[in-house]
Write a protein that holds these residues in place. Structure first.
Motif, PDB file in Angstrom:
ATOM      1  N   ASN A 271      -7.451   0.918  -7.471  1.00 37.49           N
ATOM      2  CA  ASN A 271      -6.389   0.171  -8.148  1.00 37.49           C
ATOM      3  C   ASN A 271      -5.989  -1.079  -7.372  1.00 37.49           C
ATOM      4  N   LYS A 272      -6.478  -1.203  -6.119  1.00 39.22           N
ATOM      5  CA  LYS A 272      -6.196  -2.409  -5.334  1.00 39.22           C
ATOM      6  C   LYS A 272      -7.489  -2.862  -4.653  1.00 39.22           C
ATOM      7  N   PHE A 273      -7.624  -4.181  -4.479  1.00 39.19           N
ATOM      8  CA  PHE A 273      -8.875  -4.756  -3.991  1.00 39.19           C
ATOM      9  C   PHE A 273      -8.565  -5.696  -2.833  1.00 39.19           C
ATOM     10  N   LEU A 274      -9.419  -5.670  -1.818  1.00 37.53           N
ATOM     11  CA  LEU A 274      -9.196  -6.523  -0.644  1.00 37.53           C
ATOM     12  C   LEU A 274     -10.502  -7.159  -0.187  1.00 37.53           C
ATOM     13  N   MET A 275     -10.431  -8.443   0.118  1.00 38.77           N
ATOM     14  CA  MET A 275     -11.543  -9.105   0.811  1.00 38.77           C
ATOM     15  C   MET A 275     -10.928  -9.875   1.982  1.00 38.77           C
ATOM     16  N   ALA A 276     -11.139  -9.381   3.206  1.00 40.01           N
ATOM     17  CA  ALA A 276     -10.532  -9.999   4.389  1.00 40.01           C
ATOM     18  C   ALA A 276     -11.551 -10.871   5.113  1.00 40.01           C
TER      19      ALA A 276
ATOM     20  N   GLU B 200      -7.761   0.902   9.487  1.00 41.82           N
ATOM     21  CA  GLU B 200      -6.300   0.712   9.507  1.00 41.82           C
ATOM     22  C   GLU B 200      -5.725   0.951   8.115  1.00 41.82           C
ATOM     23  N   LEU B 201      -6.439   0.474   7.091  1.00 46.86           N
ATOM     24  CA  LEU B 201      -5.974   0.690   5.716  1.00 46.86           C
ATOM     25  C   LEU B 201      -5.866   2.182   5.443  1.00 46.86           C
ATOM     26  N   ALA B 202      -6.780   2.939   6.038  1.00 48.23           N
ATOM     27  CA  ALA B 202      -6.850   4.385   5.782  1.00 48.23           C
ATOM     28  C   ALA B 202      -5.542   5.092   6.150  1.00 48.23           C
ATOM     29  N   ARG B 203      -4.756   4.479   7.057  1.00 49.09           N
ATOM     30  CA  ARG B 203      -3.478   5.094   7.459  1.00 49.09           C
ATOM     31  C   ARG B 203      -2.393   4.872   6.416  1.00 49.09           C
ATOM     32  N   HIS B 204      -2.613   3.938   5.530  1.00 52.35           N
ATOM     33  CA  HIS B 204      -1.564   3.565   4.567  1.00 52.35           C
ATOM     34  C   HIS B 204      -1.920   3.865   3.116  1.00 52.35           C
ATOM     35  N   ALA B 205      -3.193   4.057   2.838  1.00 44.33           N
ATOM     36  CA  ALA B 205      -3.626   4.275   1.456  1.00 44.33           C
ATOM     37  C   ALA B 205      -4.176   5.692   1.323  1.00 44.33           C
TER      38      ALA B 205
ATOM     39  N   LEU C 134       0.819  -1.228   0.000  1.00 40.46           N
ATOM     40  CA  LEU C 134       0.000   0.000   0.000  1.00 40.46           C
ATOM     41  C   LEU C 134       0.842   1.263   0.000  1.00 40.46           C
ATOM     42  N   GLU C 135       0.377   2.224  -0.783  1.00 37.96           N
ATOM     43  CA  GLU C 135       1.026   3.539  -0.849  1.00 37.96           C
ATOM     44  C   GLU C 135      -0.052   4.614  -0.757  1.00 37.96           C
ATOM     45  N   GLN C 136       0.390   5.830  -0.440  1.00 40.27           N
ATOM     46  CA  GLN C 136      -0.579   6.916  -0.245  1.00 40.27           C
ATOM     47  C   GLN C 136      -1.345   7.272  -1.512  1.00 40.27           C
ATOM     48  N   THR C 137      -0.839   6.838  -2.657  1.00 40.63           N
ATOM     49  CA  THR C 137      -1.541   7.133  -3.912  1.00 40.63           C
ATOM     50  C   THR C 137      -2.615   6.080  -4.228  1.00 40.63           C
TER      51      THR C 137
END
Ligand SMILES: C[S@@+](CC[C@H](N)C(=O)[O-])C[C@H]1O[C@@H](n2cnc3c(N)ncnc32)[C@H](O)[C@@H]1O
Length: 237
Positions: free
Chosen positions: A124-129, A73-78, A54-57
């Protein structure tokens, strides 16, 4: 499948959350009814951040976000997170407890086309946890095809974590009583299987990815998480 799971989640520990512990209990991120440890959750989040690089962009589309425990939590990295779930009370809890300026929460069924909820911010990135167990192979194909449709060009990355691993199911069903219960669920064709859902074979995910022109990296969860779940990273260079 969706109806059985919708009924399951509408009724599962559906009580108003008052603490972070309650949020873990609401979405079943528990061991013997208690929230998983802070260490285990943090390790899981770090693992997601690393696997997705993950990147800020990045704009992340998160399926089945529950009450937003992972989303925030993702919000801190993306740069931005578009999070979605079909359970009304969980989306409401996410909006109340996991609110962040760069996250939006949507009441939405993961099997629907993404165009219904995405705007000019294209993921641009997808997650299913911890949710693939709720879906069949046909469902997964539909979900990934819909994701590819919004990401026609360029790199494509879709991470699925916490997938029940068919080859290690007896690490989970580790008593005669548990095995008996599982056998009964199978015999009656239970979709929800006491909330555990479907056990997946790594080869099913690899074959599906190949059909869609993707590469799949399927591996056990890292040490420190469970010994009966796996992760799958689907990629197009
Ligand atoms: C075990 S919880 C995991 C929640 C979250 N990903 C986490 O790790 O904390 C599974 C979630 O999947 C959601 N879900 C299951 N089927 C779905 C569907 N068809 N569409 C949207 N959400 C779904 C449930 O409502 C539930 O919140």
């Amino acid at each position: 499948m969706t109806e059985a799971w919708k009924a399951f989640w509408d009724n599962y520990r559906n009580q108003e959350a008052r603490t972070d512990d309650d949020l873990f209990i609401q979405v079943g991120r528990t061991v013997q009814g208690r929230p998983i440890s802070h260490e285990e959750f943090s390790l899981g989040v770090r693992h997601v951040v690393e696997m997705l690089a993950l990147e800020q962009t990045d704009v992340v589309f998160e399926y089945c976000c529950g009450n937003g425990l992972v989303s925030r939590e993702l919000a801190r990295h993306a740069g931005f997170v578009i999070a979605s779930d079909f359970a009304d009370h969980l989306v409401a809890a996410a909006r109340q407890w996991s609110r962040r300026p760069n996250v939006t929460y949507h009441l939405w069924n993961a099997l629907e086309p993404l165009d219904e909820i995405i705007d000019e911010r294209r993921p641009n990135k997808f997650l299913m946890a911890y949710a693939l167990a709720h879906f069949s192979p046909d469902d997964l194909e539909r979900i990934v095809r819909n994701a590819i449709a919004v990401r026609r060009d360029g790199p494509f990355t879709f991470l699925l974590t916490g997938i029940p691993d068919d080859s290690r199911m007896f690490s989970f069903y580790d008593t005669a009583e548990r095995r008996q219960r599982f056998a009964e669920n199978q015999a009656k064709g239970s979709v929800t299987n006491d909330g555990m859902g479907r056990w997946w074979k790594a080869a099913e995910i690899v074959a599906l990815a190949e059909r869609l022109g993707l590469h799949a990296d399927v591996r056990p969860e890292p040490a420190g998480l469970t010994h009966y779940r796996m992760d799958a990273l689907l990629r197009r260079a």
